[in-house]
Design a protein around this motif. Structure first.
Motif, PDB file in Angstrom:
ATOM      1  N   TYR A 156      96.027  21.082 -47.030  1.00 48.65           N
ATOM      2  CA  TYR A 156      94.956  21.305 -48.004  1.00 48.65           C
ATOM      3  C   TYR A 156      95.452  21.071 -49.428  1.00 48.65           C
ATOM      4  CZ  TYR A 156      92.587  23.415 -44.075  1.00 48.65           C
ATOM      5  OH  TYR A 156      92.004  23.628 -42.852  1.00 48.65           O
ATOM      6  N   SER A 157      94.511  20.735 -50.312  1.00 48.68           N
ATOM      7  CA  SER A 157      94.832  20.564 -51.724  1.00 48.68           C
ATOM      8  C   SER A 157      93.684  21.135 -52.549  1.00 48.68           C
ATOM      9  CB  SER A 157      95.020  19.079 -52.054  1.00 48.68           C
ATOM     10  OG  SER A 157      93.772  18.413 -51.969  1.00 48.68           O
ATOM     11  N   ALA A 158      93.849  21.159 -53.840  1.00 47.15           N
ATOM     12  CA  ALA A 158      92.784  21.663 -54.708  1.00 47.15           C
ATOM     13  C   ALA A 158      91.518  20.824 -54.567  1.00 47.15           C
ATOM     14  CB  ALA A 158      93.266  21.677 -56.157  1.00 47.15           C
ATOM     15  N   HIS A 159      91.660  19.565 -54.205  1.00 51.29           N
ATOM     16  CA  HIS A 159      90.504  18.699 -53.986  1.00 51.29           C
ATOM     17  C   HIS A 159      89.603  19.255 -52.875  1.00 51.29           C
ATOM     18  CE1 HIS A 159      88.196  15.025 -54.126  1.00 51.29           C
ATOM     19  NE2 HIS A 159      88.320  14.913 -52.824  1.00 51.29           N
ATOM     20  N   CYS A 160      90.192  19.985 -51.941  1.00 50.85           N
ATOM     21  CA  CYS A 160      89.423  20.573 -50.839  1.00 50.85           C
ATOM     22  C   CYS A 160      88.412  21.600 -51.348  1.00 50.85           C
ATOM     23  CB  CYS A 160      90.360  21.238 -49.839  1.00 50.85           C
ATOM     24  SG  CYS A 160      91.371  20.063 -48.927  1.00 50.85           S
ATOM     25  N   ARG A 201      98.460  35.671 -70.935  1.00 53.25           N
ATOM     26  CA  ARG A 201      97.416  34.927 -71.647  1.00 53.25           C
ATOM     27  C   ARG A 201      97.657  33.425 -71.515  1.00 53.25           C
ATOM     28  NH1 ARG A 201      94.026  36.882 -75.460  1.00 53.25           N
ATOM     29  NH2 ARG A 201      93.816  39.115 -75.447  1.00 53.25           N
ATOM     30  N   ARG A 202      98.652  33.078 -70.705  1.00 55.20           N
ATOM     31  CA  ARG A 202      99.032  31.675 -70.535  1.00 55.20           C
ATOM     32  C   ARG A 202      98.158  31.009 -69.475  1.00 55.20           C
ATOM     33  NH1 ARG A 202     104.494  31.674 -68.687  1.00 55.20           N
ATOM     34  NH2 ARG A 202     103.794  30.828 -66.727  1.00 55.20           N
ATOM     35  N   ARG A 203      97.460  29.973 -69.882  1.00 53.80           N
ATOM     36  CA  ARG A 203      96.540  29.236 -69.006  1.00 53.80           C
ATOM     37  C   ARG A 203      97.282  28.686 -67.796  1.00 53.80           C
ATOM     38  NH1 ARG A 203      91.633  27.505 -70.398  1.00 53.80           N
ATOM     39  NH2 ARG A 203      92.060  27.828 -72.607  1.00 53.80           N
ATOM     40  N   LEU A 204      96.669  28.829 -66.636  1.00 48.61           N
ATOM     41  CA  LEU A 204      97.205  28.271 -65.411  1.00 48.61           C
ATOM     42  C   LEU A 204      97.106  26.746 -65.483  1.00 48.61           C
ATOM     43  CD1 LEU A 204      98.232  29.826 -62.923  1.00 48.61           C
ATOM     44  CD2 LEU A 204      96.003  29.456 -61.873  1.00 48.61           C
ATOM     45  N   SER A 205      98.074  26.044 -64.949  1.00 47.85           N
ATOM     46  CA  SER A 205      98.028  24.576 -64.960  1.00 47.85           C
ATOM     47  C   SER A 205      97.260  24.076 -63.739  1.00 47.85           C
ATOM     48  CB  SER A 205      99.440  23.999 -64.944  1.00 47.85           C
ATOM     49  OG  SER A 205     100.034  24.175 -63.667  1.00 47.85           O
ATOM     50  N   ASP A 206      96.717  22.872 -63.842  1.00 43.99           N
ATOM     51  CA  ASP A 206      96.004  22.312 -62.690  1.00 43.99           C
ATOM     52  C   ASP A 206      96.963  22.064 -61.532  1.00 43.99           C
ATOM     53  OD1 ASP A 206      97.236  20.103 -63.890  1.00 43.99           O
ATOM     54  OD2 ASP A 206      95.583  18.765 -63.432  1.00 43.99           O
ATOM     55  N   ARG A 207      98.196  21.776 -61.832  1.00 50.02           N
ATOM     56  CA  ARG A 207      99.216  21.595 -60.791  1.00 50.02           C
ATOM     57  C   ARG A 207      99.426  22.898 -60.029  1.00 50.02           C
ATOM     58  NH1 ARG A 207     104.761  22.330 -60.621  1.00 50.02           N
ATOM     59  NH2 ARG A 207     105.794  21.019 -59.092  1.00 50.02           N
ATOM     60  N   ARG A 208      99.437  24.009 -60.742  1.00 53.22           N
ATOM     61  CA  ARG A 208      99.628  25.317 -60.111  1.00 53.22           C
ATOM     62  C   ARG A 208      98.444  25.665 -59.194  1.00 53.22           C
ATOM     63  NH1 ARG A 208     102.593  28.411 -57.414  1.00 53.22           N
ATOM     64  NH2 ARG A 208     102.330  30.620 -57.770  1.00 53.22           N
ATOM     65  N   VAL A 209      97.230  25.284 -59.593  1.00 52.86           N
ATOM     66  CA  VAL A 209      96.057  25.512 -58.744  1.00 52.86           C
ATOM     67  C   VAL A 209      96.268  24.805 -57.412  1.00 52.86           C
ATOM     68  CG1 VAL A 209      93.584  25.064 -58.458  1.00 52.86           C
ATOM     69  CG2 VAL A 209      94.455  25.893 -60.646  1.00 52.86           C
ATOM     70  N   ASN A 210      96.727  23.577 -57.468  1.00 55.40           N
ATOM     71  CA  ASN A 210      96.975  22.818 -56.246  1.00 55.40           C
ATOM     72  C   ASN A 210      98.032  23.510 -55.381  1.00 55.40           C
ATOM     73  OD1 ASN A 210      96.240  20.395 -54.783  1.00 55.40           O
ATOM     74  ND2 ASN A 210      98.347  19.749 -55.128  1.00 55.40           N
ATOM     75  N   LEU A 211      99.090  23.983 -55.997  1.00 51.88           N
ATOM     76  CA  LEU A 211     100.147  24.673 -55.247  1.00 51.88           C
ATOM     77  C   LEU A 211      99.641  25.973 -54.625  1.00 51.88           C
ATOM     78  CD1 LEU A 211     103.163  24.112 -57.676  1.00 51.88           C
ATOM     79  CD2 LEU A 211     102.785  23.025 -55.450  1.00 51.88           C
ATOM     80  N   LEU A 212      98.777  26.697 -55.332  1.00 52.85           N
ATOM     81  CA  LEU A 212      98.209  27.935 -54.798  1.00 52.85           C
ATOM     82  C   LEU A 212      97.326  27.664 -53.580  1.00 52.85           C
ATOM     83  CD1 LEU A 212      97.382  29.801 -58.116  1.00 52.85           C
ATOM     84  CD2 LEU A 212      98.982  30.569 -56.342  1.00 52.85           C
ATOM     85  N   VAL A 213      96.538  26.605 -53.638  1.00 49.97           N
ATOM     86  CA  VAL A 213      95.706  26.251 -52.481  1.00 49.97           C
ATOM     87  C   VAL A 213      96.598  25.951 -51.287  1.00 49.97           C
ATOM     88  CG1 VAL A 213      94.119  24.519 -51.539  1.00 49.97           C
ATOM     89  CG2 VAL A 213      93.728  25.470 -53.821  1.00 49.97           C
TER      90      VAL A 213
END
Length: 163
Positions: free
Chosen positions: A108-112, A88-100
């Motif tokens: 590539y980055s989350a900005h892409c 139930r722990r919200r993903l961080s925006d930093r983690r989104v970038n790392l996943l991309v």
């Protein structure tokens, strides 16, 4: 959906309405909407079921077995080779970038996620007004800034002159 990573991680299940035509996502706040006016983005069915965000959303909701709280959460570590259990722990925006980066490569980055939406929409003949309706950008200059149409041979109006 042309989301900023901060918009993705702030999204809660209760912000989403599933209709026959689309998922309607109500964003309570964003970079360009600090006052909390309601902003909506729509996500549509894809013809390829493997790439369809609505089908993926339905499967995700069934898996997490809840109707409120963050949409994008971390996964507990599963046994080697197995998927983890959604937390139930919200993903961080930093983690989104790392996943991309992990899935698409270091360049590539989350900005892409946002820039590729705008570029693809432009290549498919969409107007700046239609693009801004989804991205919530205020000016045509921002659409131009985000477009990745730098290859002057591939993306050149001279091709259409018939010469």
């Amino acid at each position: 959906g042309a989301f900023r990573r901060s918009e993705l991680v702030a999204l809660d299940l209760e912000h989403i309405e599933l209709t026959d035509a689309a998922l309607i996502l109500s964003l309570p706040k964003s970079k360009t909407n600090q006052t909390g006016e309601l902003e909506q983005k729509d996500v549509f069915y894809a013809s390829n079921p493997l790439l369809c965000p609505i089908r993926a959303y339905k499967a995700w909701v069934e898996l997490v077995e809840r109707t409120e709280g963050p949409v994008f959460v971390s996964l507990s570590r599963g046994k080697t080779g197995e998927a983890g259990t959604p937390s139930r722990r919200r993903l961080s925006d930093r983690r989104v970038n790392l996943l991309v980066k992990e899935h698409l490569g270091e360049k590539y980055s989350a900005h892409c996620l946002r820039a590729s939406f705008i570029t693809t929409a432009k290549l498919n003949g969409q107007s700046n007004e239609f693009i801004k309706n989804q991205t919530k950008q205020k000016t045509d200059a921002m659409i131009s800034r985000y477009s990745r149409l730098d290859d002057t041979i591939a993306y050149n109006a001279a091709h259409s002159l018939g010469l």
